[in-house]
Design an enzyme around this catalytic site. Sequence first.
Site, PDB file in Angstrom:
ATOM      1  N   GLU A 271     -21.576 114.867 -72.200  1.00 20.41           N
ATOM      2  CA  GLU A 271     -21.340 115.618 -70.969  1.00 20.41           C
ATOM      3  C   GLU A 271     -22.485 116.576 -70.676  1.00 20.41           C
ATOM      4  O   GLU A 271     -22.895 116.729 -69.513  1.00 20.41           O
ATOM      5  CB  GLU A 271     -20.019 116.395 -71.059  1.00 20.41           C
ATOM      6  CG  GLU A 271     -18.783 115.533 -71.220  1.00 20.41           C
ATOM      7  CD  GLU A 271     -18.428 114.751 -69.957  1.00 20.41           C
ATOM      8  OE1 GLU A 271     -19.148 114.880 -68.947  1.00 20.41           O
ATOM      9  OE2 GLU A 271     -17.433 114.004 -69.989  1.00 20.41           O
TER      10      GLU A 271
ATOM     11  N   ASP B 197     -18.332 102.292 -69.985  1.00 22.82           N
ATOM     12  CA  ASP B 197     -18.845 102.122 -68.630  1.00 22.82           C
ATOM     13  C   ASP B 197     -20.337 102.413 -68.441  1.00 22.82           C
ATOM     14  O   ASP B 197     -21.123 101.533 -68.071  1.00 22.82           O
ATOM     15  CB  ASP B 197     -18.012 102.947 -67.643  1.00 22.82           C
ATOM     16  CG  ASP B 197     -17.839 104.403 -68.074  1.00 22.82           C
ATOM     17  OD1 ASP B 197     -18.344 104.775 -69.149  1.00 22.82           O
ATOM     18  OD2 ASP B 197     -17.206 105.168 -67.323  1.00 22.82           O
TER      19      ASP B 197
ATOM     20  N   GLU C 256      -5.187 107.623 -62.516  1.00 28.00           N
ATOM     21  CA  GLU C 256      -6.078 107.597 -63.679  1.00 28.00           C
ATOM     22  C   GLU C 256      -5.977 106.269 -64.422  1.00 28.00           C
ATOM     23  O   GLU C 256      -6.951 105.798 -65.002  1.00 28.00           O
ATOM     24  CB  GLU C 256      -5.745 108.766 -64.605  1.00 28.00           C
ATOM     25  CG  GLU C 256      -6.791 109.051 -65.649  1.00 28.00           C
ATOM     26  CD  GLU C 256      -8.057 109.695 -65.102  1.00 28.00           C
ATOM     27  OE1 GLU C 256      -8.681 110.464 -65.843  1.00 28.00           O
ATOM     28  OE2 GLU C 256      -8.429 109.438 -63.945  1.00 28.00           O
TER      29      GLU C 256
ATOM     30  N   GLU D 191     -16.029 107.724 -58.640  1.00 26.32           N
ATOM     31  CA  GLU D 191     -16.557 106.371 -58.884  1.00 26.32           C
ATOM     32  C   GLU D 191     -16.275 105.412 -57.727  1.00 26.32           C
ATOM     33  O   GLU D 191     -17.116 104.572 -57.386  1.00 26.32           O
ATOM     34  CB  GLU D 191     -15.987 105.815 -60.188  1.00 26.32           C
ATOM     35  CG  GLU D 191     -16.617 106.378 -61.455  1.00 26.32           C
ATOM     36  CD  GLU D 191     -16.091 107.752 -61.802  1.00 26.32           C
ATOM     37  OE1 GLU D 191     -16.697 108.427 -62.650  1.00 26.32           O
ATOM     38  OE2 GLU D 191     -15.066 108.165 -61.204  1.00 26.32           O
TER      39      GLU D 191
END
Length: 888
Positions: free
Chosen positions: A100, A247, A341, A359
């Site tokens: 992150e 991803d 989610e 996204e």
Amino acid sequence: MGSEVAEMANSCNLLPCFVSLQEHAYPADELMPLTCRGRVRGQEPSRGDVDDALGKFSLTLIDTLDTLVVLNKTKEFEEAVKKVIKDVNLDNDIVVSVFETNIRVLGGLLGGHSVAIMLKEKGEYMQWYNGELLHMAKELGYKLLPAFNTTSGLPYPRVNLKFGVRHPEARTGTETDTCTACAGTLILEFAALSRFTGTSIFEEYARKALDFIWEKRQRSSNLVGVTINIHTGDWVRKDSGVGAGIDSYYEYLLKAYVLLGDDSFLERFNTHYDAIMRYISQPPLLLDVHIHKPMLNARTWMDSLLAFFPGLQVLKGDIRPAIETHEMLYQVIKKHNFLPEAFTTDFRVHWAQHPLRPEFAESTYFLYKATGDPYYLEVGKTLIENLNKYARVPCGFAAMKDVRTGSHEDRMDSFFLAEMFKYLYLLFADKEDMIFDIEDYIFTTEAHLLPLWLSTTNQTISKKNTTTEYTELDDSNFDWTCPNTQILFPNDPMFAQSIREPLKNVVDKSCPRGISRAEESLGSGPKPPLRARDFMASNPEHLEILKKMGVSLIHLKDGRVQLVQHAVQAASSLDAEDGLRFMQEMIELSSQQQKEQQLPPRAVQIVSHPFFGRVVLTAGPAQFGMDLSKHKTRGFVATIKPYNGCSEITNPEAVKEKIALMQRGQCMFAEKARNIQKAGAIGGIVIDDNEGSSSDTAPLFQMAGDGKNTDDITIPMLFLFNKEGNIILDAIREYEAVEVLLSDKGSDLASEIHLEMENMDQKLSENDSQKQNSEEATAASQDVGAVSEEPEEGENSDVTDADSLSPAHADSDSISISNQDSYVPGTDEARAPEPACTQGDNQPQEQKTETESNSKVNWDNKVQPMESILADWNEDIEAFEMMEKDEL
């Protein structure tokens, strides 16, 4: 298009969000939009791994820098950069996520530097800038490097900004596992840092991590798992997909080729992509599989992070599956306003949260760039309208706690401003609307801008990596790749429309079956002697059939009935097969009924000034009182005396015709309800007395009855955790008169309430008499109230603990299945109903029609055991925590 861009930009409302961030949150890492304050790590209840993104380095401000320039807010950008340079400290004794911190902070600093030097070259802004953001990025890069001190080259998942890892004061470095995306999403930022500064070590470390993951791929399937041991390279979680945990690893392989010009990255990506399309892609679905058995699905649900994949497929050049998956996701969004989610393959809600993820907007932007189809502009408008309608609150935009109820969470992640605003603006922008050419940059996974000229700058790394040979693939697979082109396909809107058309109703047409797949295989063959849905425990004929199939029925001491199958006791092998089929059907039927019997969460919506319906709180339901799925209750709130509500209310004049607020504890919920109902309240809200409790971190239970008949309770009762309850109590302290709506789902009341107020102001201005004004105000306040409803018949579950907050207990006539940790609720010797076909798991607005016209769920007669519900919750919580640990 310019006016439309301006209109969309105003709708997005970034500047007020940015101002709100500065006024209420700075220098905190995040803005808490419901309570209008900053989220400081350690001062708020811990959210687990989600808080690893917070490092006391003004996260959201840094993450938003280049977004300000994209939206042509150059003056604000210049002021923000000065503030970052002046105030941000990167030398904090705090443990943060390497992943992150890399994509949000290091990427934010590099993206800010990229646009800062671009503006400086243009000669109007940033003339004073001398690479200060880059110096900070380099400092941060060195603080992340200790995480790479492993034999494999894979980084530790966390690092202490001040002490690194494995230092006595670091409080980290003992971890053994990391997610694939966490270790494989470093190359763009680290390589850019090396190219900008001429210091090669950053790119070397990131490449080594990528090399190791590539070497550890499963060779027969060419897939990678979700979690890997950073020391041994063993796969800890062997499921594989394109969503959470993996991803951006795939994304960075392709984008590393685009930015760095290294063919090996393209070859790796194409090898993986071939495996993805062979095993994971089941158009329009993308389903996780096992890396060693790729023909076997690993789960029956998809997470929202995979919504980025259509955009990556556009960059790859494989447009058809991108359109298909995107359209499927859009159908889910149209049903729930936001993308849950996680959702199942039959499009039920699996996890109802939505933290305003960008996204899907990202993929929408890339599909529009590729096809030129105005359909995707309409998709973008829908996203903006839904954000303004359901997520916008007085201090920003609040994450959705539950897309089914519209309830909010006091959370606005930095990626919302960094990505969502950027992609939505760019979706509607033409080249002339931009102050620079966006095609000169590549987007990181956090949508930060890195200039493509870095590919020829400070090349200190050999282009060709020394890795094992690549799998021979069909040449056409490589022909698809067409990176960094402005238009990938002919600008023919009909091309995309022809692909979307068959998927228009894919969500509405999909409906889970209430029986097992075995029925489908029977075809026109012999029918089974007894179906699970027809079984009655009191029918002697049915019991005889069970005996023939080798299924015995055992009556337990607590009144439940247990089913056990022994194939050797069946009359024949065919009967044994029927018995096995019956047991499988019973398990499926049990699972289906358990889902249907769980009362969905409810919503408390603050509708008075200055909230106007923009704050929606997740509330726990009650097993008694008014059914909020059929009626809503709206009124002003009042605190009762005594506050616990366990005796006669001493301030009935303050409570009458209002919604009573009370504290949990000291007596049963039903007793509280009776006391406030007697005092004239139209509804009740019980607030948890456990300081700091929140629906963010605790599973939502429902208020049980007192073991007696509760038909006399006709008002609605809801439960709020301490954190959500304090939002209402704080509002009372500040505004005194606070009006709320109790319902099954938050509504868009802002425009309606504004209209009411305008009409009220107009009426007041037309009247000269103070008395008449007073009468009109009184009439307006009395215009809201409760609509009572006769409760459902039956007796409530036996609950002996005072003021217990729990699911219902097992019915005395329930059935359990041997070796299955679940019970099939009994039906009082009536046949088990066939599970109703609903779109969305426990969706109140859709179940209403089904339950009224088909198989109504009655909590009084059919209840689920506490152990089963807790097991379900624990499973979901553990899976969700794992997902967030992987990559949130």
